[in-house]
Design a protein around this motif. Structure first.
Motif, PDB file in Angstrom:
ATOM      1  N   ALA A   1       0.927  -1.057   0.004  1.00  0.00           N
ATOM      2  CA  ALA A   1      -0.017  -0.008  -0.071  1.00  0.00           C
ATOM      3  C   ALA A   1       0.767   1.183  -0.153  1.00  0.00           C
ATOM      4  CB  ALA A   1      -0.968   0.286   1.328  1.00  0.00           C
ATOM      5  N   ASP A   2       0.423   2.221  -0.681  1.00  0.00           N
ATOM      6  CA  ASP A   2       1.084   3.555  -0.475  1.00  0.00           C
ATOM      7  C   ASP A   2       0.669   4.367   0.570  1.00  0.00           C
ATOM      8  OD1 ASP A   2       2.576   3.401  -3.162  1.00  0.00           O
ATOM      9  OD2 ASP A   2       0.338   3.181  -3.891  1.00  0.00           O
ATOM     10  N   ASP A   3      -0.519   4.120   0.911  1.00  0.00           N
ATOM     11  CA  ASP A   3      -1.055   4.751   2.191  1.00  0.00           C
ATOM     12  C   ASP A   3      -2.040   4.108   3.210  1.00  0.00           C
ATOM     13  OD1 ASP A   3      -0.582   8.048   1.850  1.00  0.00           O
ATOM     14  OD2 ASP A   3      -1.091   7.244  -0.131  1.00  0.00           O
ATOM     15  N   LEU A   4      -1.799   4.070   4.401  1.00  0.00           N
ATOM     16  CA  LEU A   4      -2.771   3.135   5.161  1.00  0.00           C
ATOM     17  C   LEU A   4      -3.510   4.414   5.872  1.00  0.00           C
ATOM     18  CD1 LEU A   4      -3.721   0.874   6.902  1.00  0.00           C
ATOM     19  CD2 LEU A   4      -1.554   0.794   8.172  1.00  0.00           C
ATOM     20  N   ILE A   5      -4.900   4.068   6.265  1.00  0.00           N
ATOM     21  CA  ILE A   5      -5.462   5.178   6.830  1.00  0.00           C
ATOM     22  C   ILE A   5      -6.521   4.425   7.960  1.00  0.00           C
ATOM     23  CG2 ILE A   5      -7.116   7.107   6.859  1.00  0.00           C
ATOM     24  CD1 ILE A   5      -6.813   7.195   3.708  1.00  0.00           C
ATOM     25  N   LEU A   6      -6.030   4.764   9.128  1.00  0.00           N
ATOM     26  CA  LEU A   6      -6.939   4.034  10.180  1.00  0.00           C
ATOM     27  C   LEU A   6      -8.042   5.286  10.892  1.00  0.00           C
ATOM     28  CD1 LEU A   6      -3.384   3.064  12.203  1.00  0.00           C
ATOM     29  CD2 LEU A   6      -4.770   1.644  10.649  1.00  0.00           C
ATOM     30  N   ILE A   7      -9.341   4.665  10.672  1.00  0.00           N
ATOM     31  CA  ILE A   7     -10.377   5.774  11.115  1.00  0.00           C
ATOM     32  C   ILE A   7     -11.017   4.891  12.244  1.00  0.00           C
ATOM     33  CG2 ILE A   7     -10.125   6.966   9.046  1.00  0.00           C
ATOM     34  CD1 ILE A   7     -12.759   5.392   8.126  1.00  0.00           C
ATOM     35  N   GLY A   8     -11.478   5.566  13.216  1.00  0.00           N
ATOM     36  CA  GLY A   8     -12.316   5.032  14.421  1.00  0.00           C
ATOM     37  C   GLY A   8     -11.751   3.880  15.068  1.00  0.00           C
ATOM     38  N   SER A   9     -10.520   4.099  14.992  1.00  0.00           N
ATOM     39  CA  SER A   9      -9.383   2.818  15.318  1.00  0.00           C
ATOM     40  C   SER A   9      -9.152   2.545  16.940  1.00  0.00           C
ATOM     41  CB  SER A   9      -7.965   3.146  14.851  1.00  0.00           C
ATOM     42  OG  SER A   9      -7.096   2.000  15.172  1.00  0.00           O
TER      43      SER A   9
END
Length: 397
Positions: free
Chosen positions: A299-307
């Motif tokens: 992956a180029d970007d990893l986004i962690l939301i509501g983690s």
């Protein structure tokens, strides 16, 4: 390259002829053994020897029967391929007299080609089943069918998909089923083959419930529209049914391995795409396990939301295999998930939005809750900005 119908029929005929010859050879040997006593070869030892020769020759009867079954598979495949070829001829004839029908013809021919690819795969698989002494496992991952394009993988998966998934695909014809097995589903919206970016959404608690699939797919469509690329709904694991079950580490660890495999195959198939992974809720734990395990996460970007945590103490423990990889985190102030994790600790590690974690923190929506990220225009705009970042050109050296 696809084998044509005449070649299939020729191979079937050759197998049939050779099988008949082998049957004749086996019968000749059997007669020869039975004729040995007439040469004076008698007695108990001689009788035992003749019986032993018959036993040793018995395996010779198996290959001809196997060859005849394979010949039948090839003949059936040839007949189906001839029907596809005839359909192509009829399609070209039907649109020949209509102006502006080139696009429709191109789509129809592509679909026929996909069916031909699937027919080739089914033929080869059936021959494997006939010729392999051990059971051949059904494909369950995208990487299990590396030579099939996505459209053919979709059609293959529909053959064994649960009724709920089949109905979903029927109602949403632009859906591409990439993996389906035993409560798992990985599906894409948008054209994976041509999309400049693909965003993989890793869902969390309760996401394995078929009743919630339309909601998850709507989120994927929203993300695809925001990024201008394709979006993948990744439910490739048995997600915890409720929040109390989300304390467990093992489901995320096992799912992380599956996510690694999927992203690796996605990269192999479409190396020029920009790849973004979004882990929501317990899905962020899964994504964290994938990125912290050996081999890293493509992956180029990893986004962690509501983690509730990413399974690591800091962003530096996450390995992304991409161009200028970045870790991002976002939690809405009103998201109750914030009460389960602190800056220093949590069941699955510290809060990824804490300064000491090391992620690029996106400010949350003050009025947003745990499920409102997908309707937040600011969050979606940020996704779009990441997707628009161009991958560097490959070096010519």
């Amino acid at each position: 390259m696809r084998i044509d119908a005449p070649s299939l029929r020729h191979a079937a005929r050759r197998l049939t002829v050779d099988a008949d010859w082998l049957v004749g050879q086996a019968e000749w040997l059997s007669r020869s053994f039975d004729e040995l006593p007439a040469t004076g070869f008698r007695g108990q030892a001689a009788e035992a020897a003749v019986n032993r020769l018959h036993v040793l020759a018995r395996p010779m009867t198996a290959p001809p029967a196997q060859m005849l079954r394979v010949a039948q598979v090839l003949s059936v495949t040839a007949g189906l391929q001839e029907e596809l070829d005839a359909a192509e001829v009829r399609a070209r004839g039907l649109v020949a007299g209509y102006a502006g029908a080139a696009d429709a013809l191109s789509l129809l021919l592509h679909n026929l080609r996909v069916l031909g690819d699937l027919l080739d795969y089914a033929c080869a698989r059936q021959i494997d089943l006939l010729c392999t002494p051990v059971q051949v496992e059904e494909p369950t991952r995208l990487g299990d069918t590396p030579d099939l394009e996505v459209a053919a993988v979709h059609e293959l998966n529909l053959l064994t998909a649960p009724e709920a998934v089949q109905l979903l695909a029927l109602e949403q014809p632009d859906l591409q089923i990439l993996e389906v097995a035993d409560g798992r589903l990985v599906a894409a919206v948008g054209d994976l083959a041509t999309a400049p970016s693909v965003t993989t959404i890793v869902a969390g608690v309760g996401s394995s419930d078929p009743a919630g699939l339309p909601v998850h797919l709507n989120r994927a469509r929203t993300v695809a529209a925001a990024t201008g690329g394709a979006a993948v709904l990744w439910l490739g694991y048995h997600a915890p049914v409720q929040a109390t079950h989300a304390l467990a580490q093992e489901p995320a660890r096992a799912a992380g391995t599956e996510l690694q495999l999927f992203q690796r195959e996605l990269t192999r198939r479409f190396p020029g795409q920009r790849r973004i992974v979004v882990g929501h809720s317990y899905g962020s734990v899964v994504a964290g396990k994938a990125a912290s395990a050996g081999g890293g996460l493509y992956a180029d970007d990893l986004i962690l939301i509501g983690s509730p945590g990413a399974g690591v103490a800091r962003a530096g423990e996450l390995t992304l295999l991409g161009d200028r990889p970045q870790i991002h985190a976002m939690t809405n102030p009103s998201d109750p998930i914030g009460m389960t994790v602190t800056e220093g600790a949590g069941v699955h590690g510290p809060d990824p939005t804490a300064p000491g974690f090391g992620a690029r923190v996106w400010p949350g929506d003050s009025s947003g809750d745990h499920s409102s990220y997908w309707a937040d225009p600011v969050f979606l705009a940020r996704l779009g900005e990441l997707a628009d970042q161009k991958k560097p050109a490959a070096s010519s050296e």
